[in-house]
Design an enzyme around this catalytic site. Sequence first.
Site, PDB file in Angstrom:
ATOM      1  N   GLY A  50      57.303 -10.391   2.647  1.00  0.00           N
ATOM      2  CA  GLY A  50      58.458 -10.958   3.337  1.00  0.00           C
ATOM      3  C   GLY A  50      58.218 -12.347   3.888  1.00  0.00           C
ATOM      4  O   GLY A  50      59.073 -12.911   4.532  1.00  0.00           O
ATOM      5  N   CYS A  51      57.043 -12.870   3.642  1.00  0.00           N
ATOM      6  CA  CYS A  51      56.720 -14.222   4.102  1.00  0.00           C
ATOM      7  C   CYS A  51      56.563 -15.130   2.893  1.00  0.00           C
ATOM      8  O   CYS A  51      56.032 -14.728   1.863  1.00  0.00           O
ATOM      9  CB  CYS A  51      55.418 -14.233   4.901  1.00  0.00           C
ATOM     10  SG  CYS A  51      55.500 -13.331   6.438  1.00  0.00           S
TER      11      CYS A  51
END
Length: 136
Positions: A50-51
């Site tokens: 998610g980064c």
Amino acid sequence: MSPQEAQQELIDEFDMFDNWMDRYQYIIDLGKLLPDFPDEWKNDDTRLDGCQSNVWVHGERQDDTLHFYAISDAAIVSGLIAILLRIYNDRTPQEILDTPPDFLTALDLDKHLSPTRSNGLHAMLERIKTTAHAHA
């Protein structure tokens, strides 16, 4: 210092800066102060999805508290990690779960980070909360 006091201290520090360029630099400088993150901890279990940049988070129980180690290959993200750790590190699982991230709104971080950085910040926060929930 309580989590709420730590949040207020952080807010007060950010209030010293007149503009966001100075605040970004301060965030980057905070990231430079993170402790070393051992290479053997950089694996799929600690890597955060998610980064946009690579982020690794390792949490472990130390007596009654949780201690987190984290690092990123992006300077600003390392600074965001440092901010989160300042609020949530070395707290009991219940303290972590009971501490809403009020500083995000107070600092307008969501408004001043790119959408991908903001998503990454929330993913890091979610990992901290999930780890706390597992140990509660």
